[in-house]
Write a protein that holds these residues in place. Structure first.
Motif, PDB file in Angstrom:
ATOM      1  N   ASN A  91       0.823  -1.218   0.000  1.00 42.06           N
ATOM      2  CA  ASN A  91       0.000   0.000   0.000  1.00 42.06           C
ATOM      3  C   ASN A  91       0.860   1.272   0.000  1.00 42.06           C
ATOM      4  OD1 ASN A  91      -2.666   0.976   0.021  1.00 42.06           O
ATOM      5  ND2 ASN A  91      -2.526   1.470   2.192  1.00 42.06           N
ATOM      6  N   GLU A  92       2.149   1.127  -0.333  1.00 42.16           N
ATOM      7  CA  GLU A  92       3.041   2.298  -0.325  1.00 42.16           C
ATOM      8  C   GLU A  92       3.076   2.964  -1.701  1.00 42.16           C
ATOM      9  OE1 GLU A  92       6.740   0.750   1.048  1.00 42.16           O
ATOM     10  OE2 GLU A  92       6.029   0.575   3.119  1.00 42.16           O
ATOM     11  N   ALA A  93       3.220   4.285  -1.671  1.00 42.37           N
ATOM     12  CA  ALA A  93       3.175   5.068  -2.914  1.00 42.37           C
ATOM     13  C   ALA A  93       4.315   4.710  -3.876  1.00 42.37           C
ATOM     14  CB  ALA A  93       3.216   6.549  -2.587  1.00 42.37           C
ATOM     15  N   ALA A  94       5.369   4.103  -3.340  1.00 38.46           N
ATOM     16  CA  ALA A  94       6.488   3.712  -4.208  1.00 38.46           C
ATOM     17  C   ALA A  94       6.046   2.674  -5.238  1.00 38.46           C
ATOM     18  CB  ALA A  94       7.623   3.145  -3.358  1.00 38.46           C
ATOM     19  N   LEU A 131     -13.686  -5.131  -4.099  1.00 39.65           N
ATOM     20  CA  LEU A 131     -13.418  -3.871  -3.379  1.00 39.65           C
ATOM     21  C   LEU A 131     -12.150  -3.215  -3.918  1.00 39.65           C
ATOM     22  CD1 LEU A 131     -14.141  -5.002   0.307  1.00 39.65           C
ATOM     23  CD2 LEU A 131     -15.443  -3.326  -0.996  1.00 39.65           C
ATOM     24  N   PHE A 132     -11.107  -4.042  -4.085  1.00 35.75           N
ATOM     25  CA  PHE A 132      -9.801  -3.505  -4.505  1.00 35.75           C
ATOM     26  C   PHE A 132      -9.847  -2.995  -5.944  1.00 35.75           C
ATOM     27  CE2 PHE A 132      -5.342  -4.098  -5.953  1.00 35.75           C
ATOM     28  CZ  PHE A 132      -4.766  -3.189  -5.085  1.00 35.75           C
ATOM     29  N   ALA A 133     -10.603  -3.688  -6.788  1.00 34.48           N
ATOM     30  CA  ALA A 133     -10.654  -3.299  -8.204  1.00 34.48           C
ATOM     31  C   ALA A 133     -11.375  -1.970  -8.403  1.00 34.48           C
ATOM     32  CB  ALA A 133     -11.327  -4.395  -9.020  1.00 34.48           C
ATOM     33  N   ASN A 134     -12.260  -1.642  -7.474  1.00 35.54           N
ATOM     34  CA  ASN A 134     -13.088  -0.451  -7.683  1.00 35.54           C
ATOM     35  C   ASN A 134     -12.771   0.698  -6.745  1.00 35.54           C
ATOM     36  OD1 ASN A 134     -14.854  -1.449  -9.819  1.00 35.54           O
ATOM     37  ND2 ASN A 134     -15.477  -2.921  -8.282  1.00 35.54           N
ATOM     38  N   LYS A 135     -11.745   0.553  -5.923  1.00 39.19           N
ATOM     39  CA  LYS A 135     -11.440   1.633  -4.981  1.00 39.19           C
ATOM     40  C   LYS A 135     -10.397   2.583  -5.579  1.00 39.19           C
ATOM     41  CE  LYS A 135      -8.687   1.027  -1.418  1.00 39.19           C
ATOM     42  NZ  LYS A 135      -7.923   0.541  -0.251  1.00 39.19           N
ATOM     43  N   ASP A 136     -10.302   3.752  -4.992  1.00 35.80           N
ATOM     44  CA  ASP A 136      -9.233   4.675  -5.366  1.00 35.80           C
ATOM     45  C   ASP A 136      -7.938   4.206  -4.719  1.00 35.80           C
ATOM     46  OD1 ASP A 136     -10.849   6.296  -6.837  1.00 35.80           O
ATOM     47  OD2 ASP A 136     -11.239   7.718  -5.226  1.00 35.80           O
ATOM     48  N   LEU A 137      -6.917   4.024  -5.526  1.00 31.76           N
ATOM     49  CA  LEU A 137      -5.634   3.592  -4.960  1.00 31.76           C
ATOM     50  C   LEU A 137      -4.893   4.828  -4.478  1.00 31.76           C
ATOM     51  CD1 LEU A 137      -4.362   0.770  -7.316  1.00 31.76           C
ATOM     52  CD2 LEU A 137      -5.689   0.623  -5.230  1.00 31.76           C
ATOM     53  N   ASP A 138      -5.128   5.145  -3.227  1.00 31.33           N
ATOM     54  CA  ASP A 138      -4.465   6.306  -2.643  1.00 31.33           C
ATOM     55  C   ASP A 138      -3.405   5.787  -1.699  1.00 31.33           C
ATOM     56  OD1 ASP A 138      -4.048   8.924  -2.421  1.00 31.33           O
ATOM     57  OD2 ASP A 138      -5.758   9.378  -1.137  1.00 31.33           O
ATOM     58  N   PHE A 139      -2.276   5.362  -2.269  1.00 34.35           N
ATOM     59  CA  PHE A 139      -1.241   4.704  -1.479  1.00 34.35           C
ATOM     60  C   PHE A 139      -0.581   5.683  -0.505  1.00 34.35           C
ATOM     61  CE2 PHE A 139      -0.366   1.329  -4.987  1.00 34.35           C
ATOM     62  CZ  PHE A 139      -1.518   0.674  -4.605  1.00 34.35           C
ATOM     63  N   VAL A 140       0.002   5.107   0.525  1.00 37.46           N
ATOM     64  CA  VAL A 140       0.598   5.908   1.598  1.00 37.46           C
ATOM     65  C   VAL A 140       1.990   6.367   1.180  1.00 37.46           C
ATOM     66  CG1 VAL A 140       1.295   5.874   4.027  1.00 37.46           C
ATOM     67  CG2 VAL A 140      -0.694   4.567   3.268  1.00 37.46           C
ATOM     68  N   GLU A 141       2.273   7.651   1.393  1.00 34.58           N
ATOM     69  CA  GLU A 141       3.593   8.173   0.984  1.00 34.58           C
ATOM     70  C   GLU A 141       4.580   8.098   2.138  1.00 34.58           C
ATOM     71  OE1 GLU A 141       3.157  11.990  -0.756  1.00 34.58           O
ATOM     72  OE2 GLU A 141       2.298  11.164  -2.583  1.00 34.58           O
ATOM     73  N   ARG A 198       5.972  12.445  -6.502  1.00 29.89           N
ATOM     74  CA  ARG A 198       6.880  12.126  -5.406  1.00 29.89           C
ATOM     75  C   ARG A 198       7.845  11.037  -5.845  1.00 29.89           C
ATOM     76  NH1 ARG A 198       5.195  13.514  -0.254  1.00 29.89           N
ATOM     77  NH2 ARG A 198       7.225  12.744   0.339  1.00 29.89           N
ATOM     78  N   LEU A 199       9.133  11.228  -5.532  1.00 27.95           N
ATOM     79  CA  LEU A 199      10.158  10.292  -5.990  1.00 27.95           C
ATOM     80  C   LEU A 199      10.371   9.201  -4.953  1.00 27.95           C
ATOM     81  CD1 LEU A 199      12.509  13.025  -7.372  1.00 27.95           C
ATOM     82  CD2 LEU A 199      11.124  11.446  -8.698  1.00 27.95           C
ATOM     83  N   LEU A 200       9.395   8.325  -4.842  1.00 32.36           N
ATOM     84  CA  LEU A 200       9.466   7.251  -3.855  1.00 32.36           C
ATOM     85  C   LEU A 200       9.771   5.935  -4.569  1.00 32.36           C
ATOM     86  CD1 LEU A 200       6.294   8.371  -1.929  1.00 32.36           C
ATOM     87  CD2 LEU A 200       8.637   8.585  -1.123  1.00 32.36           C
ATOM     88  N   PHE A 201      10.771   5.240  -4.049  1.00 34.64           N
ATOM     89  CA  PHE A 201      11.177   3.960  -4.631  1.00 34.64           C
ATOM     90  C   PHE A 201      11.468   2.974  -3.501  1.00 34.64           C
ATOM     91  CE2 PHE A 201      12.594   7.255  -7.579  1.00 34.64           C
ATOM     92  CZ  PHE A 201      12.022   6.813  -8.757  1.00 34.64           C
ATOM     93  N   PRO A 202      11.506   1.683  -3.812  1.00 36.90           N
ATOM     94  CA  PRO A 202      11.970   0.728  -2.794  1.00 36.90           C
ATOM     95  C   PRO A 202      13.475   0.932  -2.574  1.00 36.90           C
ATOM     96  CG  PRO A 202      11.404  -0.407  -4.837  1.00 36.90           C
ATOM     97  CD  PRO A 202      11.041   1.017  -5.041  1.00 36.90           C
ATOM     98  N   ASN A 203      13.810   1.616  -1.512  1.00 38.65           N
ATOM     99  CA  ASN A 203      15.184   2.099  -1.328  1.00 38.65           C
ATOM    100  C   ASN A 203      16.232   1.007  -1.176  1.00 38.65           C
ATOM    101  OD1 ASN A 203      14.722   4.862  -1.504  1.00 38.65           O
ATOM    102  ND2 ASN A 203      13.929   4.907   0.587  1.00 38.65           N
TER     103      ASN A 203
END
Lengths: 276, 305
Positions: free
Chosen positions: A73-76, A266-276, B89-94
């Motif tokens: 769930n990370e924005a990376a 649920l996952f297919a239809n949600k907004d993917l607002d990943f955590v930064e 944002r420049l986020l990557f698996p570091n």
């Protein structure tokens, strides 16, 4: 698709096991083994071995799934998800990674516990994988529903709320029915005083049913959902599965499939607002 | 990108993706309000707008990260385009190395196994990051991360590249390098959508311009058309034009006078020779004469205000 899944599984497992969380989980597995299966003491029975490591696998699967879902769930990971033809592939990769990661830790404990552990016959050993795998799959899917990764809106509350109602209902169905029956009975008395005789009669019949056999039927109905767990538990303690109990792992997999389909939707239809 | 809906077969072949009346709300905030645009094949579309205008939301909807509340996203007849996305944002698996990360992206992009290394090498070479292929991402500078973000977009040659602030935080040299990469991608026929605050970046590389404000498209045009409108002649003289101001304003309504500057717009541009003669006769020295076109900054300021 297999290649994309294997790439994602490798990525997610590497992220987990090369992190502090992964090291802690490995230490946790070793501690669990050292406390419950001390080599100097030996393991008394195969059914203990079967249940205790099964429970460890389920618990570890839940934790590993939550950890992996949190990493997924990370924005990376935006650039990765964009490359997939379907989001469900990403969800599937998280589920498979969790099963694989927790399964490896479970196998580690299971392997170590065999050292001066119980003597098991081949038929007994063959009973283990379907039970452990089905329980782990169901636990992993439940953990997905508990994670922010899959949750959309109030979905987490609905899934675990319904589960809690079933759990409560199957253990306290009689008490709840008796309480409800008493309330309906006093309500019907009030209706009689108001002159609503037909309606009061209906409520009175419902109150009588709830007070007599209704509670037991409610418990049976809600308890049916948890039958596979009871069946597995009984079969393991008795030492063999009868024809009905042998279906229990399959029923658990059916539950897991239904819950995974819900998670995928649920996952297919949600907004993917990943955590930064 | 043009202002029509792609309804004919010919038009469908020309576009990569079309947005029809896309709206997106976050609780009470309307991030996008009935946005319609067509991203044409081979174009570089520049999205401009102030903070909160909806640029990133638009990119995320096209990338499939966000679901629109209303409206439709229509790919052309060939199906959903393959997309490369560089988030702001420049986020990557570091913990990974640069080449490992790109190899993973290649694995997800269906590049045959025997071509993965070459594909990674090519993309690193294009963005000038080949020297850092073995470096850990955690040890990469901001500039290197920007280049890595661009390199991962190039892997697998996706049909549509979405770049959110591609040169954000880079020094001048780094910005120029990124612009060169984008220009070379455009020359290679790639379809690109760029969201940026840097007007000069948009001016240099984009062929289409979209200005968003408060979730709505306030302006869209080809860059050539946008910059061709409102040409004017600017004159600067050695002293204040106040004494002759009324005379020139009476000459033509499109003549503007302010301080030591005079501006001839539209049809008044044809009067530049008589105006110059009048100024010289009136005792002014001409310091500067320039035929100007409108700048993107002027268009932006006008649209956003």
């Amino acid at each position: 698709m297999r290649r994309r899944l294997s790439v994602l599984i490798g990525f997610l497992l590497r992220r987990l096991f090369f992190s502090l969380t992964g090291v802690i989980y490995t230490i946790l597995a070793l501690v669990y083994w050292a406390i419950l299966f001390p080599p100097q003491q030996g393991t008394p029975d195969f059914d203990n071995y079967f249940l205790i490591i099964g429970a460890f696998g389920a618990g570890m699967t839940f934790l590993v799934t939550l950890s992996l879902a949190s990493r997924a769930n990370e924005a990376a990971n935006y650039p990765l998800v964009v490359r997939l033809p379907s989001r469900v592939e990403y969800l599937t990769a998280v589920l498979l990674s969790a099963l694989l990661g927790a399964g490896l830790l479970q196998l580690l404990v299971a392997g170590l516990a065999l050292f001066r552990g119980p003597a098991a016959l081949w038929p007994q050993i063959l009973e283990v994988p379907p039970v452990w795998i089905s329980v782990n799959v169901l636990t992993a899917v439940l953990a997905l529903h508990a994670s922010d990764f899959v949750t959309a809106g109030w979905s987490r509350v609905y899934v675990f709320g319904i589960l809690a109602i079933f759990l409560f209902g199957q253990s306290s169905g009689s008490n709840v029915a008796a309480w409800l029956g008493a309330r309906l009975n006093s309500f019907s008395v009030q209706l009689v005083q108001q002159g609503w005789f037909d309606l009061a009669n209906s409520f009175n019949r419902a109150a009588n049913w709830l007070s007599n056999q209704g509670g037991a039927q409610l418990e049976n109905l809600l308890g049916f959902l948890f039958w596979p767990f009871r069946a597995i538990n009984e079969a393991v303690i008795r030492g063999y599965f009868d024809a009905n109990q042998a279906l229990a792992p399959a029923v658990l997999l059916l539950y897991a499939t239904i819950l995974f389909m819900l998670a995928a939707d649920l996952f297919a239809n949600k907004d993917l607002d990943f955590v930064e | 990108m043009v202002n029509y809906h792609a309804d004919t077969d010919r038009e469908k072949a020309l576009f990569v993706i079309e947005l029809r009346n896309i709206s997106k709300r976050f609780y009470t905030l309307t991030a996008l309000d009935s946005v319609s645009l067509t991203i044409a094949r081979g174009e570089v579309v520049g999205l401009l707008g102030p903070n909160g205008a909806g640029k990133t939301t638009l990119l995320k909807i096209v990338a499939g990260m966000l679901q629109p509340d209303d409206g439709q996203l229509l790919p052309n007849g060939r199906g959903w385009p393959t997309i490369g996305f560089k988030p702001e944002r420049l986020l990557f698996p570091n913990e990974m190395r640069v080449h490992q990360y790109l190899e993973m992206i290649a694995g997800l992009s269906n590049i045959p196994r025997h071509q993965v290394r070459q594909s990674v090498r090519d993309s690193l070479e294009k963005v000038g990051l080949l020297y850092a292929a073995n470096k850990k991402i955690s040890a990469c500078s901001k500039g290197m991360r920007q280049r890595l973000g661009l390199a991962q977009v190039l892997i697998g040659e996706p049909a549509l590249l979405l770049l959110d602030e591609p040169s954000n935080g880079l020094d001048l040299e780094g910005q120029n390098d990124i612009l060169q990469v984008i220009q070379s991608l455009h020359a290679a026929g790639k379809t690109i959508v760029i969201s940026s605050h840097h007007l000069h970046e948009i001016t240099q590389v984009c062929t289409q311009l979209v200005i968003l404000n408060q979730g709505q498209v306030h302006y869209q045009s080809s860059m050539a058309e946008a910059l061709a409108v409102r040409p004017h002649v600017l004159l600067r003289v050695d002293k204040d034009l106040g004494p002759v101001r009324e005379m020139f304003l009476a000459l033509h309504p499109d003549i503007g006078v302010e301080g030591t500057q005079m501006m001839l717009k539209n049809e008044a541009m044809a009067l530049r020779r008589p105006v110059l003669a009048l100024l010289i006769n009136a005792g002014y020295d001409i310091l500067h004469v320039e035929q100007k076109r409108v700048t993107l900054a002027e268009i932006y300021a006008r649209v956003v205000q």
